[in-house]
Design a protein around this motif. Structure first.
Motif, PDB file in Angstrom:
ATOM      1  N   GLN A  98       4.254 -13.276  -2.802  1.00 61.82           N
ATOM      2  CA  GLN A  98       3.001 -12.454  -1.783  1.00 61.82           C
ATOM      3  C   GLN A  98       3.922 -11.122  -1.368  1.00 61.82           C
ATOM      4  O   GLN A  98       3.605 -10.050  -0.707  1.00 61.82           O
ATOM      5  CB  GLN A  98       3.244 -13.574   0.224  1.00 61.82           C
TER       6      GLN A  98
ATOM      7  N   ASN B  20       2.959  12.108   2.949  1.00 64.99           N
ATOM      8  CA  ASN B  20       3.578  10.755   3.814  1.00 64.99           C
ATOM      9  C   ASN B  20       5.014  10.930   4.556  1.00 64.99           C
ATOM     10  O   ASN B  20       5.368  11.948   4.988  1.00 64.99           O
ATOM     11  CB  ASN B  20       4.193   9.105   3.062  1.00 64.99           C
TER      12      ASN B  20
ATOM     13  N   ASP C  74       6.044  -9.809  -3.063  1.00 62.70           N
ATOM     14  CA  ASP C  74       6.007  -8.459  -4.506  1.00 62.70           C
ATOM     15  C   ASP C  74       4.646  -7.981  -3.906  1.00 62.70           C
ATOM     16  O   ASP C  74       4.817  -6.879  -3.663  1.00 62.70           O
ATOM     17  CB  ASP C  74       5.692  -9.291  -5.805  1.00 62.70           C
ATOM     18  N   GLU C  75       3.304  -8.556  -3.685  1.00 57.90           N
ATOM     19  CA  GLU C  75       2.438  -7.773  -3.255  1.00 57.90           C
ATOM     20  C   GLU C  75       2.907  -6.376  -2.322  1.00 57.90           C
ATOM     21  O   GLU C  75       2.319  -5.136  -2.024  1.00 57.90           O
ATOM     22  CB  GLU C  75       0.965  -8.133  -2.463  1.00 57.90           C
ATOM     23  N   GLU C  76       3.156  -7.279  -0.953  1.00 52.55           N
ATOM     24  CA  GLU C  76       3.959  -5.971   0.216  1.00 52.55           C
ATOM     25  C   GLU C  76       4.882  -5.279  -0.036  1.00 52.55           C
ATOM     26  O   GLU C  76       4.666  -4.236   0.033  1.00 52.55           O
ATOM     27  CB  GLU C  76       4.702  -7.031   1.658  1.00 52.55           C
TER      28      GLU C  76
ATOM     29  N   LYS D  99       2.448   8.943  -1.931  1.00 52.57           N
ATOM     30  CA  LYS D  99       1.433   9.885  -1.004  1.00 52.57           C
ATOM     31  C   LYS D  99       2.146  11.008  -0.585  1.00 52.57           C
ATOM     32  O   LYS D  99       4.031  11.426  -0.466  1.00 52.57           O
ATOM     33  CB  LYS D  99       0.768   9.307  -0.071  1.00 52.57           C
TER      34      LYS D  99
ATOM     35  N   GLU E  45       3.836   2.477  -2.744  1.00 53.07           N
ATOM     36  CA  GLU E  45       2.573   2.949  -3.025  1.00 53.07           C
ATOM     37  C   GLU E  45       2.385   3.794  -1.836  1.00 53.07           C
ATOM     38  O   GLU E  45       2.249   4.979  -2.512  1.00 53.07           O
ATOM     39  CB  GLU E  45       1.112   2.119  -2.812  1.00 53.07           C
ATOM     40  N   ARG E  46       3.059   3.752  -0.352  1.00 55.24           N
ATOM     41  CA  ARG E  46       3.131   4.830   0.376  1.00 55.24           C
ATOM     42  C   ARG E  46       3.975   5.572  -0.069  1.00 55.24           C
ATOM     43  O   ARG E  46       3.527   6.906   0.575  1.00 55.24           O
ATOM     44  CB  ARG E  46       3.273   3.679   1.504  1.00 55.24           C
TER      45      ARG E  46
ATOM     46  N   PHE F 124       5.066  -3.838  -3.326  1.00 53.54           N
ATOM     47  CA  PHE F 124       4.075  -2.858  -3.901  1.00 53.54           C
ATOM     48  C   PHE F 124       3.017  -1.846  -3.251  1.00 53.54           C
ATOM     49  O   PHE F 124       3.549  -1.017  -3.823  1.00 53.54           O
ATOM     50  CB  PHE F 124       3.679  -3.213  -5.171  1.00 53.54           C
ATOM     51  N   THR F 125       2.807  -2.277  -2.118  1.00 53.86           N
ATOM     52  CA  THR F 125       1.770  -1.992  -1.547  1.00 53.86           C
ATOM     53  C   THR F 125       2.738  -0.275  -0.427  1.00 53.86           C
ATOM     54  O   THR F 125       2.469   0.603  -0.844  1.00 53.86           O
ATOM     55  CB  THR F 125       1.569  -2.768  -0.547  1.00 53.86           C
ATOM     56  N   ALA F 126       4.244  -0.909   0.060  1.00 52.03           N
ATOM     57  CA  ALA F 126       4.997  -0.258   0.756  1.00 52.03           C
ATOM     58  C   ALA F 126       5.960   0.652   0.130  1.00 52.03           C
ATOM     59  O   ALA F 126       5.327   2.009  -0.282  1.00 52.03           O
ATOM     60  CB  ALA F 126       6.086  -0.613   0.811  1.00 52.03           C
TER      61      ALA F 126
END
Length: 126
Positions: A15, A32, A17-19, A29, A25-26, A21-23
Motif C-alpha cells: 500500500q 505541478n 509503495d502504491e502511495e 506533470k 507520478e504527480r 508511486f502515485t506521489a
C-alpha cells in the motif's frame, strides 16, 4: 504468529509503495506546483519503500530457510511456497529500487543479497 505479522507488513508495504508511486507520478506533470524540496522527499520515499520491501522479503527468506531443517513434514511445502513468493517479492522490489536510481554501493549490496536469495531458492528445487 510471526509469519502472519510478516504477511501483514508486506501488505502495508504494498500500500505504501502504491502511495509513493502515485506521489512520484504527480512530480512528472509539467504544471505541478510541487516545491523542489517536496520533489526530493517524494523521490526519496519512492526509493525507500521498495527498499524496505526488499529488505523485509530478504529477512523473511533467510528466517524461513533457517526454519526448514526444523520444519514439520506436514507444512514444509507451505514454508517453501512462502520462500518462493518472497523471492519474487524481493526481485520485484529490486527492479523498482533500480528505477529510482540508488547509489552504486546500495546496488551492489542488493545484488549480493539477490545472489544469496537465488542460492536459497535453487536449493528448494533440488
Amino acid at each position: 504468529k510471526k509469519l502472519q505479522e510478516a504477511s501483514f507488513h508486506s501488505l502495508v508495504l504494498a500500500q505504501r509503495d502504491e502511495e509513493a508511486f502515485t506521489a512520484l507520478e504527480r512530480t512528472w506533470k509539467k504544471d505541478n506546483d510541487i516545491s523542489r524540496t517536496e520533489v526530493e522527499l517524494i523521490k526519496k520515499q519512492a526509493l525507500d519503500v521498495p527498499l524496505e520491501l526488499f529488505n523485509h522479503s530478504y529477512k523473511n527468506i533467510v528466517i524461513l530457510d533457517e526454519f526448514l531443517p526444523k520444519c514439520s513434514k506436514n507444512i514444509i511445502s507451505d514454508a517453501k511456497v512462502s520462500i518462493h513468493l518472497l523471492c519474487g517479492s524481493a526481485r520485484a522490489a529490486f527492479q523498482t529500487v533500480l528505477v529510482n536510481k540508488p547509489s552504486v554501493e546500495l546496488t551492489k549490496d542488493l545484488q549480493a543479497k539477490l545472489k544469496q536469495i537465488e542460492k536459497i531458492e535453487s536449493g528448494l528445487i533440488q
